[in-house]
Design a protein around this motif. Sequence first.
Motif, PDB file in Angstrom:
ATOM      1  N   ARG A  56       0.844  -1.195   0.000  1.00  0.00           N
ATOM      2  CA  ARG A  56       0.000   0.000   0.000  1.00  0.00           C
ATOM      3  C   ARG A  56       0.881   1.247   0.000  1.00  0.00           C
ATOM      4  O   ARG A  56       2.038   1.208   0.418  1.00  0.00           O
ATOM      5  CB  ARG A  56      -0.897   0.058   1.249  1.00  0.00           C
ATOM      6  N   GLY A  57       0.278   2.353  -0.418  1.00  0.00           N
ATOM      7  CA  GLY A  57       0.963   3.633  -0.360  1.00  0.00           C
ATOM      8  C   GLY A  57       0.833   4.257   1.018  1.00  0.00           C
ATOM      9  O   GLY A  57       0.183   3.707   1.915  1.00  0.00           O
ATOM     10  N   THR A  58       1.439   5.424   1.187  1.00  0.00           N
ATOM     11  CA  THR A  58       1.438   6.104   2.481  1.00  0.00           C
ATOM     12  C   THR A  58       0.030   6.463   2.940  1.00  0.00           C
ATOM     13  O   THR A  58      -0.366   6.166   4.081  1.00  0.00           O
ATOM     14  CB  THR A  58       2.295   7.380   2.403  1.00  0.00           C
ATOM     15  N   MET A  59      -0.753   7.098   2.079  1.00  0.00           N
ATOM     16  CA  MET A  59      -2.097   7.542   2.457  1.00  0.00           C
ATOM     17  C   MET A  59      -3.037   6.356   2.701  1.00  0.00           C
ATOM     18  O   MET A  59      -3.839   6.367   3.640  1.00  0.00           O
ATOM     19  CB  MET A  59      -2.679   8.455   1.377  1.00  0.00           C
ATOM     20  N   GLN A  60      -2.919   5.316   1.861  1.00  0.00           N
ATOM     21  CA  GLN A  60      -3.752   4.125   2.044  1.00  0.00           C
ATOM     22  C   GLN A  60      -3.464   3.476   3.397  1.00  0.00           C
ATOM     23  O   GLN A  60      -4.371   3.070   4.125  1.00  0.00           O
ATOM     24  CB  GLN A  60      -3.497   3.126   0.924  1.00  0.00           C
ATOM     25  N   THR A  61      -2.175   3.376   3.715  1.00  0.00           N
ATOM     26  CA  THR A  61      -1.784   2.774   4.991  1.00  0.00           C
ATOM     27  C   THR A  61      -2.300   3.596   6.167  1.00  0.00           C
ATOM     28  O   THR A  61      -2.768   3.045   7.169  1.00  0.00           O
ATOM     29  CB  THR A  61      -0.248   2.662   5.074  1.00  0.00           C
ATOM     30  N   MET A  62      -2.230   4.902   6.063  1.00  0.00           N
ATOM     31  CA  MET A  62      -2.728   5.757   7.137  1.00  0.00           C
ATOM     32  C   MET A  62      -4.229   5.551   7.343  1.00  0.00           C
ATOM     33  O   MET A  62      -4.696   5.464   8.486  1.00  0.00           O
ATOM     34  CB  MET A  62      -2.447   7.225   6.831  1.00  0.00           C
ATOM     35  N   HIS A  63      -4.983   5.430   6.251  1.00  0.00           N
ATOM     36  CA  HIS A  63      -6.429   5.201   6.361  1.00  0.00           C
ATOM     37  C   HIS A  63      -6.727   3.862   7.031  1.00  0.00           C
ATOM     38  O   HIS A  63      -7.650   3.756   7.851  1.00  0.00           O
ATOM     39  CB  HIS A  63      -7.078   5.250   4.976  1.00  0.00           C
ATOM     40  N   ALA A 282       8.742   7.066   1.546  1.00  0.00           N
ATOM     41  CA  ALA A 282       8.091   8.386   1.602  1.00  0.00           C
ATOM     42  C   ALA A 282       7.883   8.875   3.038  1.00  0.00           C
ATOM     43  O   ALA A 282       8.342   9.970   3.392  1.00  0.00           O
ATOM     44  CB  ALA A 282       6.777   8.354   0.838  1.00  0.00           C
ATOM     45  N   PRO A 283       7.192   8.091   3.917  1.00  0.00           N
ATOM     46  CA  PRO A 283       7.027   8.585   5.292  1.00  0.00           C
ATOM     47  C   PRO A 283       8.344   8.682   6.048  1.00  0.00           C
ATOM     48  O   PRO A 283       8.509   9.559   6.906  1.00  0.00           O
ATOM     49  CB  PRO A 283       6.087   7.560   5.941  1.00  0.00           C
ATOM     50  N   ARG A 284       9.308   7.810   5.724  1.00  0.00           N
ATOM     51  CA  ARG A 284      10.590   7.880   6.425  1.00  0.00           C
ATOM     52  C   ARG A 284      11.350   9.141   6.030  1.00  0.00           C
ATOM     53  O   ARG A 284      11.993   9.780   6.876  1.00  0.00           O
ATOM     54  CB  ARG A 284      11.437   6.642   6.118  1.00  0.00           C
ATOM     55  N   ILE A 285      11.297   9.497   4.752  1.00  0.00           N
ATOM     56  CA  ILE A 285      11.982  10.711   4.310  1.00  0.00           C
ATOM     57  C   ILE A 285      11.380  11.940   4.993  1.00  0.00           C
ATOM     58  O   ILE A 285      12.102  12.802   5.509  1.00  0.00           O
ATOM     59  CB  ILE A 285      11.903  10.852   2.777  1.00  0.00           C
ATOM     60  N   VAL A 286      10.034  12.009   5.008  1.00  0.00           N
ATOM     61  CA  VAL A 286       9.373  13.151   5.658  1.00  0.00           C
ATOM     62  C   VAL A 286       9.697  13.168   7.148  1.00  0.00           C
ATOM     63  O   VAL A 286      10.042  14.215   7.724  1.00  0.00           O
ATOM     64  CB  VAL A 286       7.844  13.090   5.440  1.00  0.00           C
ATOM     65  N   LYS A 287       9.592  11.986   7.779  1.00  0.00           N
ATOM     66  CA  LYS A 287       9.837  11.897   9.220  1.00  0.00           C
ATOM     67  C   LYS A 287      11.282  12.240   9.564  1.00  0.00           C
ATOM     68  O   LYS A 287      11.568  13.041  10.458  1.00  0.00           O
ATOM     69  CB  LYS A 287       9.495  10.482   9.710  1.00  0.00           C
ATOM     70  N   ARG A 288      12.226  11.626   8.843  1.00  0.00           N
ATOM     71  CA  ARG A 288      13.642  11.870   9.097  1.00  0.00           C
ATOM     72  C   ARG A 288      14.007  13.329   8.860  1.00  0.00           C
ATOM     73  O   ARG A 288      14.791  13.924   9.609  1.00  0.00           O
ATOM     74  CB  ARG A 288      14.502  10.975   8.203  1.00  0.00           C
TER      75      ARG A 288
END
Length: 336
Positions: A56-63, A282-288
Amino acid sequence: MAASVATQQAPARKSKSKVASAISGSVSGALVSACVQPLDVIRTRIQADMTHGVVRGTMQTMHVILAEGGIRTLWKGTQPTVIRLGLGAGLHFFFLETIKPMFEKRQPDGSMGMSAVGAMVTGGLSRTLAAVAACPFTIIKTRMEYSGAGGHAYTGTLQALSSIWRTEGVRGMYAGLAPTALSQAPFSALYYLFYTRLQDKLKVTELPNVGVNFVSGAVAAVAATVLTQPADVIRTRMQLNLAPAAAGAPAAAAALLPSTTLGIFRHIIAQHGMRGLLSGAAPRIVKRTLQTALLWTLYEELYPALTTAGEMMKAGLDGGKGTSSGNTGGSGGQPS
């Protein structure tokens, strides 16, 4: 005379800076880690789900995470994360200030600086030592972040530590140490190299110090995160594989999964190709990027403030001792 006094005071300043560095790093790490925890939960879930063939993508996983337990689910594992990053950042900056003088050389303009190799060794080695110390909390954090879907039922950090120690021993407490070092050491080595070089470039601009530190941290974090993503994927897979088989999966099938760094690397390539090694990027790059830039920016602001406060406290204590000694000596200690 002034030069002589400055030279004599230099060692004391370095000694105090290590304590101020550790406290600044711990406070910065604890505060920032809680703010960016949802991104870590999403990253862990993406990488763990890939193990079961769910991509899944980032947004799908968050949902999906929100549907399972509401918004509070995005902060699963916050307690061990705050402990881990508070402890890890404090040790990282302590080791950084301890190792840095070994590689610093005086520059033509009189300032102290490091070569590219010196910066990489300083950043990489200091982070590796901190990562080893904080490894048990990294495992707890990873498992608690995946607790809903991964079959873990830890109620808190202490209970998780006790459970892992009782069922898996020392080996369980340091599971995934090799890929952790392979992701943390290169990340910090590259990050510190990029960070210090960018700082030097931006200091001649009109940006304020806070802006220089944040921009340097953000750009350095993006570059270092992308380059170390494969090792992070392997680390997550290894630390989750140590737990009992996930719900619905037979224990025999779980036992057949590879458990070494190289074995997991080959398994990911065989199942998902090179794309699998960038899972959760994607979430790791934003988070890091946010975490590291904010952490270093806050650290750069706290460090001089705490150092100054420490010097004032020491001066006050020394002054008090001097006054006490003078009063004890009576008039005999005064000139006639």
